[in-house]
Design a protein around this motif. Structure first.
Motif: not given
Length: 122
Positions: A68-71, A59-66
């Motif tokens: 993104e990271e891939i999990y 999945t790709i998730r957005a961090k609070p700072n905008g």
């Protein structure tokens, strides 16, 4: 493996900029992303090999700072334990998750557990 970050970055650039749906872009880069994740997992946990792991999720998730990271999550099937209590059965499985930046850098590798509870007919 210096080409790997460039490959992942090129494939995910449209996702980060909002031009394409993540699923279509991830599909093209999925093999490379999974390979990077497996390499990071086996480097951190040398007692785990690819045959010990079963792919679970990407999945790709957005961090609070905008940003993104891939999990990438892999289950460790041999760790599964099932317990029953009344009409409920709970299966707990260990998982390993690699967190990868859109440029292909491994940011973290975490080992955790996941539980699923089911109703059991009596």
């Amino acid at each position: 493996m210096k080409i790997t970050p460039l490959l992942i970055g090129a494939c995910l650039l449209p996702v980060v900029t909002g031009c394409h749906k993540p699923s279509s872009v991830i599909g093209r880069a999925e093999t490379t992303i999974k390979s990077v994740a497996l390499a990071a997992i086996t480097a951190k946990y040398p007692n785990l090999g690819p045959s010990d792991l079963k792919f679970s999720d990407l999945t790709i998730r957005a961090k609070p700072n905008g940003s993104e990271e891939i999990y990438v999550t892999y289950d460790i099937p041999a760790s599964a334990k099932t317990t029953t209590e009344g009409n409920k059965a709970t299966t707990t499985t260990e998982q390993v998750e690699a967190v990868i930046s859109p440029s292909g850098e491994v940011e973290d590798v975490v080992r955790d557990t996941s539980s699923q509870t089911y109703n059991v007919a009596q």
